[in-house]
Design a protein around this motif. Structure first.
Motif, short mmCIF file in Angstrom:
data_model
loop_
_atom_site.label_atom_id
_atom_site.label_comp_id
_atom_site.label_asym_id
_atom_site.label_seq_id
_atom_site.Cartn_x
_atom_site.Cartn_y
_atom_site.Cartn_z
N UNK A 120 62.01 -56.95 -41.58
CA UNK A 120 61.81 -57.97 -40.57
C UNK A 120 63.09 -58.13 -39.75
N UNK A 121 62.89 -58.32 -38.45
CA UNK A 121 64.01 -58.60 -37.56
C UNK A 121 63.88 -60.03 -37.05
N UNK A 122 65.01 -60.75 -37.06
CA UNK A 122 65.02 -62.13 -36.61
C UNK A 122 66.10 -62.31 -35.55
N UNK A 123 65.71 -62.77 -34.37
CA UNK A 123 66.65 -63.12 -33.31
C UNK A 123 66.65 -64.64 -33.15
N UNK A 124 67.83 -65.21 -32.97
CA UNK A 124 67.96 -66.66 -32.89
C UNK A 124 68.72 -67.04 -31.63
N UNK A 125 68.06 -67.80 -30.77
CA UNK A 125 68.69 -68.31 -29.57
C UNK A 125 69.26 -69.69 -29.89
N UNK A 126 70.57 -69.84 -29.75
CA UNK A 126 71.22 -71.09 -30.13
C UNK A 126 72.52 -71.26 -29.36
N UNK A 127 72.84 -72.51 -29.05
CA UNK A 127 74.13 -72.83 -28.46
C UNK A 127 75.22 -72.92 -29.52
N UNK A 128 74.81 -72.98 -30.78
CA UNK A 128 75.75 -73.14 -31.89
C UNK A 128 75.44 -72.15 -33.02
N UNK A 129 75.56 -70.85 -32.76
CA UNK A 129 75.20 -69.86 -33.79
C UNK A 129 76.07 -69.95 -35.04
N UNK A 130 77.26 -70.53 -34.91
CA UNK A 130 78.14 -70.63 -36.09
C UNK A 130 77.54 -71.52 -37.16
N UNK A 131 76.59 -72.36 -36.80
CA UNK A 131 75.95 -73.23 -37.79
C UNK A 131 75.21 -72.44 -38.87
N UNK A 132 74.81 -71.22 -38.56
CA UNK A 132 74.00 -70.43 -39.48
C UNK A 132 74.84 -69.63 -40.49
N UNK A 133 76.13 -69.57 -40.29
CA UNK A 133 76.96 -68.66 -41.08
C UNK A 133 76.87 -68.93 -42.57
N UNK A 134 77.01 -70.19 -42.98
CA UNK A 134 76.96 -70.50 -44.40
C UNK A 134 75.62 -70.18 -45.03
N UNK A 135 74.54 -70.39 -44.28
CA UNK A 135 73.20 -70.14 -44.81
C UNK A 135 72.95 -68.65 -44.98
N UNK A 136 73.30 -67.86 -44.00
CA UNK A 136 73.02 -66.43 -44.05
C UNK A 136 74.01 -65.66 -44.92
N UNK A 137 75.10 -66.28 -45.28
CA UNK A 137 76.10 -65.59 -46.10
C UNK A 137 76.13 -66.12 -47.52
N UNK A 138 75.04 -66.72 -47.95
CA UNK A 138 74.97 -67.28 -49.29
C UNK A 138 73.63 -66.95 -49.95
N UNK A 139 73.65 -66.89 -51.27
CA UNK A 139 72.44 -66.89 -52.09
C UNK A 139 71.43 -65.81 -51.70
N UNK A 140 70.16 -66.18 -51.70
CA UNK A 140 69.07 -65.22 -51.52
C UNK A 140 69.11 -64.56 -50.16
N UNK A 141 69.41 -65.31 -49.10
CA UNK A 141 69.45 -64.72 -47.76
C UNK A 141 70.55 -63.67 -47.64
N UNK A 142 71.67 -63.92 -48.24
CA UNK A 142 72.76 -62.94 -48.22
C UNK A 142 72.33 -61.65 -48.91
N UNK A 143 71.73 -61.78 -50.09
CA UNK A 143 71.29 -60.60 -50.83
C UNK A 143 70.18 -59.86 -50.08
#
Length: 247
Positions: A1-24
């Motif tokens: 799956x490919x996910x593109x995210x349009x956001x004014x604050x993309x840095x908000x996602x860093x902790x979520x995508x670099x942790x736990x199940x999403x990171x793996x």
């Protein structure tokens, strides 16, 4: 799956995508993600992406031009269009059923807005889905998108390791999940139900179904309104109702 995210604050996602199940899941290439800051597509010298609403009123409204132009730069498969999801408190309330539906897609695009709202032309001419994670308002769509993405990615086959885990989740069967226990069998005088230690899988499955139904009846009876129940299950509910009335 490919996910593109349009956001004014993309840095908000860093902790979520670099942790736990999403990171793996990302490291094992079950999905990929890309951030697009739509401020980069503003067509004015001040890089403004919002403006005052026509007709007056409080707040600012996101302009259509930066959003449309940002979407135009995302590569898509001409044979299968992506789902373009607008995170919005006016949208369809997000459910497990919706997560299962989106998990079958190859490409998702999320639009995370801020300010008072979106120019209506974004809704009517661009997006395929409007999603809300509840009847409340956040400062922006990023937190909602994180919730949806986490819920969807974990359903991709192989992400959880044991695919039965997702099947047995609360809401996947229409019911809340049954209680769980682990070692020790007795803790501070509180014992694990004997049936779970019996090794009789038929009895264990029956217990789990009954407890799942009981928990749903007590906590979310609205989920049972459209569910087909066996005569035995209807009998359990009647018994629990009688016990509630007498207590």
């Amino acid at each position: 799956m490919r996910i593109d995210i349009l956001s004014l604050f993309p840095e908000m996602f860093e902790g979520v995508f670099r942790s736990s199940i999403l990171k793996k899941a990302y490291e094992k290439q079950f999905f990929s993600y890309n951030f697009v800051n739509f401020r980069d597509f503003a067509d004015n010298k001040h890089n403004k992406v919002d403006d005052y609403p026509y007709g007056g009123g409080a707040g600012m409204v996101l302009k259509p031009q930066p959003i449309f132009d940002a979407i135009d730069t995302i590569e898509t498969d001409e044979t299968k269009k992506p789902r373009i999801i607008l995170m919005c408190p006016q949208g369809e309330t997000f459910t497990q059923k919706k997560a299962e539906e989106l998990a079958r897609e190859d490409h998702l695009i999320f639009i995370c807005g801020h300010y008072e709202g979106y120019d209506e032309r974004i809704r009517t001419n661009l997006v395929t889905d409007e999603i809300s994670i509840g009847d409340y308002v956040l400062t922006g769509g990023e937190l909602g998108a994180m919730v949806v993405i986490d819920s969807v990615v974990r359903l991709i086959p192989g992400v959880l390791g044991n695919d039965d885990s997702a099947v047995e989740d609360s809401f996947s069967t229409g019911l809340l999940e049954h209680p769980h226990y682990t070692r020790p069998a007795e803790f501070r005088g509180i014992k694990v139900p004997d049936v779970l230690l019996s090794g009789n899988h038929a009895h264990i499955n029956e217990w789990r179904r009954k407890e799942s139904l009981r928990r749903t009846y007590l906590r979310r009876p609205d989920l049972l309104e459209s569910m087909e129940l066996s005569n035995e299950e209807k009998g359990w509910i009647k018994e629990w109702g009688n016990n509630k009335s007498s207590s």
